[in-house]
Design an enzyme around this catalytic site. Structure first.
Site, PDB file in Angstrom:
ATOM      1  N   LYS A  14      13.674 -22.928  18.009  1.00  0.00           N
ATOM      2  CA  LYS A  14      14.473 -23.179  19.220  1.00  0.00           C
ATOM      3  C   LYS A  14      15.829 -22.460  19.164  1.00  0.00           C
ATOM      4  CE  LYS A  14      14.528 -27.675  18.712  1.00  0.00           C
ATOM      5  NZ  LYS A  14      13.714 -27.965  17.507  1.00  0.00           N
ATOM      6  N   ARG A  89      15.188 -35.085  23.649  1.00  0.00           N
ATOM      7  CA  ARG A  89      14.344 -35.402  22.494  1.00  0.00           C
ATOM      8  C   ARG A  89      13.665 -36.757  22.643  1.00  0.00           C
ATOM      9  NH1 ARG A  89      17.026 -31.715  18.705  1.00  0.00           N
ATOM     10  NH2 ARG A  89      15.843 -31.565  16.777  1.00  0.00           N
ATOM     11  N   ARG A 128      14.986 -22.379   4.922  1.00  0.00           N
ATOM     12  CA  ARG A 128      16.344 -22.413   5.473  1.00  0.00           C
ATOM     13  C   ARG A 128      17.239 -23.297   4.606  1.00  0.00           C
ATOM     14  NH1 ARG A 128      17.331 -24.411  11.504  1.00  0.00           N
ATOM     15  NH2 ARG A 128      16.806 -26.402  10.559  1.00  0.00           N
ATOM     16  N   ARG A 134      22.223 -27.092   4.903  1.00  0.00           N
ATOM     17  CA  ARG A 134      22.060 -28.234   5.815  1.00  0.00           C
ATOM     18  C   ARG A 134      21.460 -29.406   5.056  1.00  0.00           C
ATOM     19  NH1 ARG A 134      19.850 -26.790  11.797  1.00  0.00           N
ATOM     20  NH2 ARG A 134      18.908 -28.831  11.523  1.00  0.00           N
ATOM     21  N   ARG A 145      11.826 -36.109   9.950  1.00  0.00           N
ATOM     22  CA  ARG A 145      12.096 -35.455  11.251  1.00  0.00           C
ATOM     23  C   ARG A 145      10.794 -35.164  11.990  1.00  0.00           C
ATOM     24  NH1 ARG A 145      15.536 -30.652   9.080  1.00  0.00           N
ATOM     25  NH2 ARG A 145      15.605 -29.875  11.214  1.00  0.00           N
TER      26      ARG A 145
HETATM   27  P1  B4P Z   1      14.881 -23.334  14.479  1.00  0.00           P
HETATM   28  O1  B4P Z   1      13.665 -24.018  14.999  1.00  0.00           O
HETATM   29  O2  B4P Z   1      15.529 -22.335  15.347  1.00  0.00           O
HETATM   30  O3  B4P Z   1      15.727 -24.578  14.018  1.00  0.00           O
HETATM   31  P2  B4P Z   1      16.679 -25.499  14.901  1.00  0.00           P
HETATM   32  O4  B4P Z   1      16.968 -24.981  16.242  1.00  0.00           O
HETATM   33  O5  B4P Z   1      17.815 -25.696  14.016  1.00  0.00           O
HETATM   34  O6  B4P Z   1      15.864 -26.841  15.159  1.00  0.00           O
HETATM   35  P3  B4P Z   1      15.967 -28.244  14.476  1.00  0.00           P
HETATM   36  O7  B4P Z   1      15.059 -29.109  15.283  1.00  0.00           O
HETATM   37  O8  B4P Z   1      15.658 -28.079  13.036  1.00  0.00           O
HETATM   38  O9  B4P Z   1      17.464 -28.740  14.493  1.00  0.00           O
HETATM   39  P4  B4P Z   1      18.488 -29.322  15.562  1.00  0.00           P
HETATM   40  O10 B4P Z   1      19.747 -28.654  15.232  1.00  0.00           O
HETATM   41  O11 B4P Z   1      18.009 -29.223  16.968  1.00  0.00           O
HETATM   42  O12 B4P Z   1      14.628 -22.504  13.126  1.00  0.00           O
HETATM   43  C1  B4P Z   1      14.200 -23.020  11.914  1.00  0.00           C
HETATM   44  C2  B4P Z   1      14.006 -21.900  10.871  1.00  0.00           C
HETATM   45  O13 B4P Z   1      12.886 -21.102  11.203  1.00  0.00           O
HETATM   46  C3  B4P Z   1      15.176 -20.930  10.769  1.00  0.00           C
HETATM   47  O14 B4P Z   1      15.458 -20.730   9.428  1.00  0.00           O
HETATM   48  C4  B4P Z   1      14.688 -19.657  11.439  1.00  0.00           C
HETATM   49  O15 B4P Z   1      15.245 -18.499  10.865  1.00  0.00           O
HETATM   50  C5  B4P Z   1      13.200 -19.725  11.166  1.00  0.00           C
HETATM   51  N1  B4P Z   1      12.416 -19.042  12.189  1.00  0.00           N
HETATM   52  C6  B4P Z   1      12.619 -19.073  13.539  1.00  0.00           C
HETATM   53  N2  B4P Z   1      11.697 -18.342  14.173  1.00  0.00           N
HETATM   54  C7  B4P Z   1      10.851 -17.840  13.218  1.00  0.00           C
HETATM   55  C8  B4P Z   1       9.677 -17.011  13.256  1.00  0.00           C
HETATM   56  N3  B4P Z   1       9.178 -16.541  14.396  1.00  0.00           N
HETATM   57  N4  B4P Z   1       9.067 -16.723  12.085  1.00  0.00           N
HETATM   58  C9  B4P Z   1       9.574 -17.172  10.904  1.00  0.00           C
HETATM   59  N5  B4P Z   1      10.676 -17.953  10.808  1.00  0.00           N
HETATM   60  C10 B4P Z   1      11.319 -18.284  11.952  1.00  0.00           C
HETATM   61  O16 B4P Z   1      18.567 -30.899  15.207  1.00  0.00           O
HETATM   62  C11 B4P Z   1      19.033 -31.394  13.975  1.00  0.00           C
HETATM   63  C12 B4P Z   1      19.205 -32.926  14.034  1.00  0.00           C
HETATM   64  O17 B4P Z   1      20.242 -33.296  14.991  1.00  0.00           O
HETATM   65  C13 B4P Z   1      17.994 -33.761  14.504  1.00  0.00           C
HETATM   66  O18 B4P Z   1      17.078 -34.006  13.451  1.00  0.00           O
HETATM   67  C14 B4P Z   1      18.692 -35.052  15.032  1.00  0.00           C
HETATM   68  O19 B4P Z   1      19.051 -35.899  13.971  1.00  0.00           O
HETATM   69  C15 B4P Z   1      19.973 -34.530  15.659  1.00  0.00           C
HETATM   70  N6  B4P Z   1      19.832 -34.277  17.111  1.00  0.00           N
HETATM   71  C16 B4P Z   1      19.866 -33.049  17.706  1.00  0.00           C
HETATM   72  N7  B4P Z   1      19.663 -33.166  19.036  1.00  0.00           N
HETATM   73  C17 B4P Z   1      19.478 -34.506  19.284  1.00  0.00           C
HETATM   74  C18 B4P Z   1      19.176 -35.242  20.461  1.00  0.00           C
HETATM   75  N8  B4P Z   1      19.024 -34.641  21.642  1.00  0.00           N
HETATM   76  N9  B4P Z   1      19.036 -36.584  20.364  1.00  0.00           N
HETATM   77  C19 B4P Z   1      19.187 -37.200  19.191  1.00  0.00           C
HETATM   78  N10 B4P Z   1      19.444 -36.568  18.023  1.00  0.00           N
HETATM   79  C20 B4P Z   1      19.588 -35.214  18.073  1.00  0.00           C
END
Ligand code: B4P
Length: 191
Positions: A14, A89, A128, A134, A145
């Protein structure tokens, strides 16, 4: 306005694809994960509370996240559009987002769901974790998660499918190829 929800399990890409969307379409990127991590870094009351949930892999309570988003949508109401990354979410957040946009005469144009199998998700997040520092990218928290995702977030797919806005995107492959699929979906919106 062009309003896109980028949806998917933790690690589905994402944040990665949002960065490319910002670059190409000039939309305002609202990542609740990034916003909450900033609050933790600044050691605010919200940050302290958010950290107690995030470090366990749980969701931060709906009312806190909804309030933050509502303020930001108001603040950037002159943007060309929004990318909602990691929000909604829960079903409650999905319903709240619809109402927040409606207040501004807006709606969601597409919900892009990045489809990636579980093994690959775990692999990406563990990788990551080795470089990002993190606190939620360790095996135990990742498993929590993913459970939370299936129980609380995945039902939103049905919610948006019935509204006709859900678009499934193959989330495995090169980052540019995945973005190509996203561009094709956005072109079809015709905005
Ligand atoms: P991403 O999937 O981009 O990770 P993210 O955006 O950080 O999503 P995530 O769900 O983990 O975290 P968020 O900050 O939203 O990438 C992951 C990895 O994959 C990276 O290292 C990237 O380089 C790699 N990658 C990407 N594309 C690739 C490809 N094509 N091939 C290979 N590798 C690839 O949330 C974190 C926490 O915040 C949640 O657990 C929750 O506690 C809280 N939170 C956030 N939003 C919330 C909400 N709306 N409500 C309640 N809690 C919330």
């Amino acid at each position: 306005m062009l309003n896109i929800v980028i949806f998917g399990a933790p690690g589905s890409g994402k944040g990665t694809q949002s960065a490319k969307l910002v670059e190409k379409y000039g939309l305002k990127h609202l990542s609740t994960g990034d916003i909450l991590r900033e609050e933790i870094k600044a050691d605010t009351e919200l940050g302290k509370l958010a950290d107690s949930y995030m470090s366990k892999g749980h969701l931060v309570p709906d009312e806190l996240v909804i309030d933050v988003l509502d303020n930001l949508i108001g603040k950037y109401s002159d943007a060309k559009g929004f990318i909602f990354d990691g929000f909604p979410r829960t079903l409650a957040q999905g319903e709240a987002l619809g109402k927040m946009l409606e207040k501004h005469g807006e709606d969601i144009d597409a919900v892009l769901s990045l489809e990636v199998e579980e093994e690959e998700l775990i692999d990406r997040l563990l990788k990551r974790g080795q470089i990002s520092g993190r606190t939620d990218d360790n095996r135990e928290t990742i498993e929590s998660r993913l459970k939370v995702y299936h129980a609380q977030t995945e039902p939103l797919k049905e919610f948006y499918r019935t509204k006709g806005s859900l678009k499934n995107i193959e989330g495995v492959g090169s980052i540019d190829d995945i973005f190509g699929s996203i561009e094709r979906e956005i072109d079809q919106i015709g905005k």
